[in-house]
Enzyme design. Structure first.
Site, mmCIF file in Angstrom:
data_model
loop_
_atom_site.group_PDB
_atom_site.id
_atom_site.type_symbol
_atom_site.label_atom_id
_atom_site.label_comp_id
_atom_site.label_asym_id
_atom_site.label_seq_id
_atom_site.Cartn_x
_atom_site.Cartn_y
_atom_site.Cartn_z
ATOM 1 N N TYR A 90 1.041 -1.460 -0.155
ATOM 2 C CA TYR A 90 -0.164 -0.184 0.126
ATOM 3 C C TYR A 90 0.743 1.266 0.148
ATOM 4 C CZ TYR A 90 -4.119 -2.460 1.175
ATOM 5 O OH TYR A 90 -4.807 -3.560 0.791
ATOM 6 N N ASP A 112 -6.005 0.152 -6.627
ATOM 7 C CA ASP A 112 -7.587 0.387 -5.538
ATOM 8 C C ASP A 112 -8.066 1.166 -4.934
ATOM 9 O OD1 ASP A 112 -7.035 -2.128 -4.896
ATOM 10 O OD2 ASP A 112 -8.723 -2.711 -5.605
ATOM 11 N N HIS A 125 -11.402 -4.996 -4.043
ATOM 12 C CA HIS A 125 -11.992 -4.655 -2.436
ATOM 13 C C HIS A 125 -13.452 -4.909 -2.316
ATOM 14 C CE1 HIS A 125 -7.278 -3.641 -2.463
ATOM 15 N NE2 HIS A 125 -7.822 -3.571 -1.028
#
Length: 473
Positions: free
Chosen positions: A235, A263, A363
């Site tokens: 991330y 995303d 996600h």
């Protein structure tokens, strides 16, 4: 040294004017830390004057107390008699959980495993593991998408010898399956991600480790077998020095690829999670292609809405094709995979940028098209992409469907969290064994003796709506 404290004495310090906590049989004065806590004071105050161990341990690194509290805030140990009382309560809690667990030999599929996890997980942890964004439409459709695809089974083909093994980014895997990055696994089991590492090691499955894993990456790498493959899910933060260190540390620890999450640039509202009563607020010049089955890695760090703002400030919402990928190339020699591709256009762009792979996932957010449908659209609209690109799961047949459409492998996140929550390491191994049985059986029934026999001709998408599966224990 201060004399041991009693639970009764600690309970007298239960508000913002004097806030004490018990963590692992030690007493701490966190009054001055209340205003400094990233999640705000109300989270800590819920445990003021009480034992906070079960809430603290799953979501904090082992050295958090030493890092954030001064020696003067370490008040001493709990009295022996009170320690024994707490231990007795914990033993009773575990006995209760054992009584409601289905015997492992009666777990026949992934749905059975999830059912047990739902019984033993605390409500807040379950909401965190299982929630999707807002009305959870995308989360539901990710799984339902597999029901719209049917097989054209071939017969009279020799399949007594059936080999489901494959290579993922050039690394051996016993199945076309890997573990997707999932954070805070300690919410489900004290050993957290280590259960996954050991279960994957014994079955030769690749594990992707999340930036926000609840076990330090060095410990995970140390627990892995010398022959075991680990991937790192990044991330990217707005602080380049932090992001660079994460990547380079992963490379030094022996991780074999970087999955850049593209995303999840902001934290969306996972309403079921927020409402829950939380106890704490290119190989060989080719690009490879993957699809993620359950498409959610439970990325909220503490599972609390109060931290959403902090994470939104940290995550890089300005990533771009022209800047981010060249930057990542400049700091690592590892293969780069973009995790979170959701449309044909970006799959093509990823190919043009020369990344080693893409992972179709969403996600469970913003009403995105299910990854399997995106894979199907790529197959229909841009079959040329598959010359450069190789490549919610509930069954081994779902894995086979993705492989037939061109995926190199399928990633699962939630099922592994449920497995470790229900049974620890043996649950992880059991889940992999279930998938192996289902995959091999499906391959034989399709007339496929090896993974390369699984081709688009073996699958068809239907326009009518099939009857949904009914999961029952």
């Amino acid at each position: 040294m201060a004399p041991p404290w009693s639970i009764e004495e600690v309970s007298k310090h239960g508000d913002a004017t004097s806030c004490w906590l018990i963590i692992k049989n030690k007493v701490y004065d966190v009054t001055e830390f209340l205003s400094k806590h990233p999640g705000g004071p109300s989270i800590i105050l819920k445990y003021a004057g009480c034992d906070a161990t079960s809430a603290y341990e799953p979501i904090h690194p082992p050295d958090a107390i030493q890092q954030y509290l001064s020696p003067s805030q370490h008040l001493g140990a709990l009295k022996g008699a009170d320690v024994r009382d707490l231990q007795a309560q914990e033993r009773q809690r575990k006995r209760t959980q054992d009584e409601i667990r289905t015997p492992l030999n009666r777990i026949l599929n992934l749905a059975d495993m999830e059912t047990v996890a739902r019984k033993v997980l605390p409500h807040g942890a379950l909401a965190f593991f299982s929630a999707g964004t807002e009305d959870e439409l995308t989360l539901r459709e990710n799984a339902r998408a597999f029901e719209r695809f049917f097989f054209h089974a071939r017969v009279m083909r020799p399949v007594s010898k059936c080999d489901p093994s494959t290579k993922i980014l050039g690394f051996n895997s016993s199945l076309p399956v890997f573990v997707s990055g999932a954070s805070t696994a300690k919410l489900g089991h004290p050993l957290g991600e280590l259960n996954i590492t050991r279960g994957c090691g014994s079955t030769n499955i690749i594990q992707m480790v999340c930036t926000y894993a609840s076990i330090p990456r060095a410990e995970i790498a140390a627990a892995a077998l010398s022959s075991q493959t680990l991937f790192f899910q990044l991330y990217k933060s707005t602080d380049l020095s932090v992001a660079t260190k994460l990547v380079q540390d992963a490379e030094q620890l022996g991780f074999k690829a970087i999955f850049l999450t593209v995303d999840a640039i902001v934290i969306t509202t996972r309403e079921r999670d927020v409402r829950s009563p939380w106890v704490l607020e290119a190989h060989e010049g080719k690009t490879q292609y993957y699809v993620e089955g359950d498409t959610d890695e439970t990325t909220n760090f503490l599972g609390t809405s109060s931290l959403h703002v902090n994470r939104n400030n940290i995550l890089d919402a300005d990533m771009s094709w022209k800047v981010t990928i060249p930057w990542l190339r400049s700091i690592t020699k590892l293969p780069i995979i973009l995790k979170g591709i959701q449309c044909v256009e970006d799959a093509v762009l990823a190919t043009e940028m020369g990344v080693e792979g893409i992972l179709l996932s969403n996600h469970g957010e913003i009403s995105s098209l299910p990854p399997l449908e995106v894979l199907y659209k790529i197959r229909q609209q841009r079959p040329d992409v598959f010359n450069k690109l190789e490549g919610g799961i509930r069954r081994g047949t779902d894995v086979i469907k993705a492989i037939c459409l061109g995926a190199k492998a399928v990633g699962l996140g939630r099922p592994f969290l449920y497995a470790l929550s229900a049974y620890g390491e043996v649950g992880v191994s059991k889940l992999i064994n279930i998938l192996e049985r289902e995959i091999v059986t499906s391959m034989r029934l399709l007339g496929a003796a090896k993974i390369s026999d699984l081709t688009p001709e073996l699958i068809e998408r239907v326009e009518w709506e099939p009857m949904s599966r009914q999961w029952k224990l």
